[in-house]
Scaffold this active site. Structure first.
Site, PDB file in Angstrom:
ATOM      1  N   GLU A   1      29.638  33.183  28.267  1.00 14.20           N
ATOM      2  CA  GLU A   1      28.250  32.777  28.527  1.00 14.20           C
ATOM      3  C   GLU A   1      28.086  31.270  28.314  1.00 14.20           C
ATOM      4  OE1 GLU A   1      24.284  32.458  26.082  1.00 14.20           O
ATOM      5  OE2 GLU A   1      25.229  34.430  25.836  1.00 14.20           O
TER       6      GLU A   1
ATOM      7  N   GLU B   1      26.218  28.278  16.007  1.00 11.16           N
ATOM      8  CA  GLU B   1      25.219  29.300  16.343  1.00 11.16           C
ATOM      9  C   GLU B   1      25.282  30.483  15.379  1.00 11.16           C
ATOM     10  OE1 GLU B   1      23.973  32.094  20.206  1.00 11.16           O
ATOM     11  OE2 GLU B   1      25.651  30.690  20.344  1.00 11.16           O
TER      12      GLU B   1
END
Length: 447
Positions: A71, A148
């Site tokens: 992604e 993240e």
């Protein structure tokens, strides 16, 4: 229209008029690529998504984190565009673009003016087919993903949901955090992720959905052109992959009550049990039940736990459905000295709705909210685009607003109460983070 439109995988072409004068069209190319569009009268924009039915649950232990890694990496450049070029293509026309990974799919999506739709198709086709996964960019993005994950670890709500899923689903892949773990990301190699990309990003897996101002035939032409330019052989005959089966997943939770120790000002809790699958015929009464129980400011939980007693700021019920499993329950946050009473009151509301059901007035209010909320959601082309993909990838049928409202209006109090009884009869799993008093622990054990 008051009945669903079937979307069989052996029907190469379909066109139907749906609620509001919109036109639904779907084409399945010989290669298995599927394009589904909803042309909306009066729209001046279009939302587009390239969906691959591949998520964290589909990865082997060695591949864990690869869906989410891709992604990120697909935005980092192709032979035709640098990462900056990809961003500029959308931003110079005021468009939005992003991607998301879930447990069961990955999507690359954008929203643009209708006149820029062709550009969006070209760029997303290039990304899907021709991303370089440059070794230097791979290492840079590894660091971004680790950041993240670290950011999520600093948010107690994110930690709570990840640990709840892990505890609830045990060793089943549905229980794994979507982004991977620091260990799995550090262990990933560019060659392994490249192999994952080549094996799974194939024509028979791709679904492209577009909603808004869209000419289906022109979109199909641009899509074929873009995919073939990227090297996909659209002349190779292939059937679209089958939708996920709904045979019940086999899993076993780890602990009935799991406490995550952390120094926080509040105690956060999830109480969950088995819910329904994404294709369960009881989806409509399920949604109405959650609206009545904990779906908004007028819901039973909000009124009883917050408005009448002031025990919480946030309390709501939820239902998360996957192809072959579901989880449903209640989430709330409260000061530690209010935890025991809040848990007791929440448990009482669950027992009450199972024992006595819902009133005619509550049902009518929920039906009205569903109809109004559904209509408002369709003002968003993004919502329409995601509805199309869900219809194609998950449900196997398209349900327009008229059909959805008809289903809600046909739902009975008895259907809702039966679901409530099934949920309350389930064995609750509790996940907490933050301080937990002995009294609150006893209340959890009593549920």
């Amino acid at each position: 229209m008051t009945s669903p439109i079937p979307l069989p995988l052996d029907l190469p072409s379909l066109e139907e008029e749906v609620a509001g004068g919109a036109t639904l069209r779907r084409t399945i190319l010989p290669s298995g690529v599927r394009l589904i569009t909803e042309d909306v009268p009066g729209a001046a924009s279009a939302a587009i998504g390239f969906f691959v039915p591949l998520g964290s649950r589909d990865e082997t232990d060695r591949e864990y984190g690869s869906s989410h890694f891709l992604e990120h990496l697909l935005f980092k450049g192709t032979p035709n565009r640098s990462a900056r070029d990809v961003a500029l293509d959308f931003e110079r026309v005021g468009g939005d673009f992003n991607a998301a990974t879930s447990r069961e799919q990955t999507v690359y999506h954008a929203r643009v003016r209708d006149q820029d739709l062709g550009m969006a198709i070209d760029v997303l086709s290039d990304m899907i087919t021709s991303s370089l996964l440059d070794p230097a960019e791979f290492e840079l993005e590894r660091g971004v993903i680790l950041e993240e994950i670290a950011m999520a670890e600093d948010d107690p709500r994110d930690v709570l949901w990840d640990r709840f899923y892990s505890n609830f689903f045990g060793d089943h892949p549905l229980g794994r955090p979507i982004a991977g773990t620091p260990e799995s990301i550090l262990a990933s190699t560019r060659e392994e992720v490249w192999d994952f990309y080549q094996r799974y990003y194939r024509p028979e897996r791709l679904v492209v959905s577009i909603a808004g101002r869209v000419d289906h035939d022109e979109a199909l032409r641009r899509l074929e052109q873009g995919l073939e330019k990227g090297g996909w052989n659209l002349g190779r005959a292939a059937q679209p992959i089958q939708r996920r089966g709904d045979a019940p997943a086999v899993y076993q939770r780890r602990e009935r009550i799991q406490v995550i120790p952390r120094e926080l000002e509040q105690t956060h809790i999830i109480l969950g049990t088995r819910g329904i699958t994404a294709v369960d015929d009881r989806r409509t009464p399920y949604g109405l039940l959650h609206h009545i129980l904990g779906g908004g400011m007028s819901s039973r939980l909000f009124q009883e736990v917050r408005e009448k007693r002031g025990l919480v700021y946030s309390v709501f019920s939820f239902g998360a459905s996957h192809a072959d499993a579901g989880v449903t329950g209640v989430s709330a946050s409260f000061l530690p000295n209010k935890a025991a009473e809040a848990i007791r009151v929440i448990g009482g509301e669950l027992e009450k709705i199972a024992a006595s059901g819902v009133t005619e007035e509550e049902l009518a209010d929920a039906q009205g909210a569903g109809a109004g909320g559904g209509a408002l959601a369709l003002e968003s082309m993004n919502s329409r685009m995601h509805r199309l993909s869900r219809s194609e990838l998950v449900l196997g049928e398209f349900i327009d607003l008229d059909t959805a409202i008809a289903r809600m209006n046909a739902t009975t109090r008895e259907e809702i109460q039966e679901l409530a009884q099934e949920i309350v009869a389930g064995d609750l799993t509790a996940e907490t983070i933050g301080p937990l008093t002995d009294e609150a622990q006893l209340e959890l054990e009593a549920l």
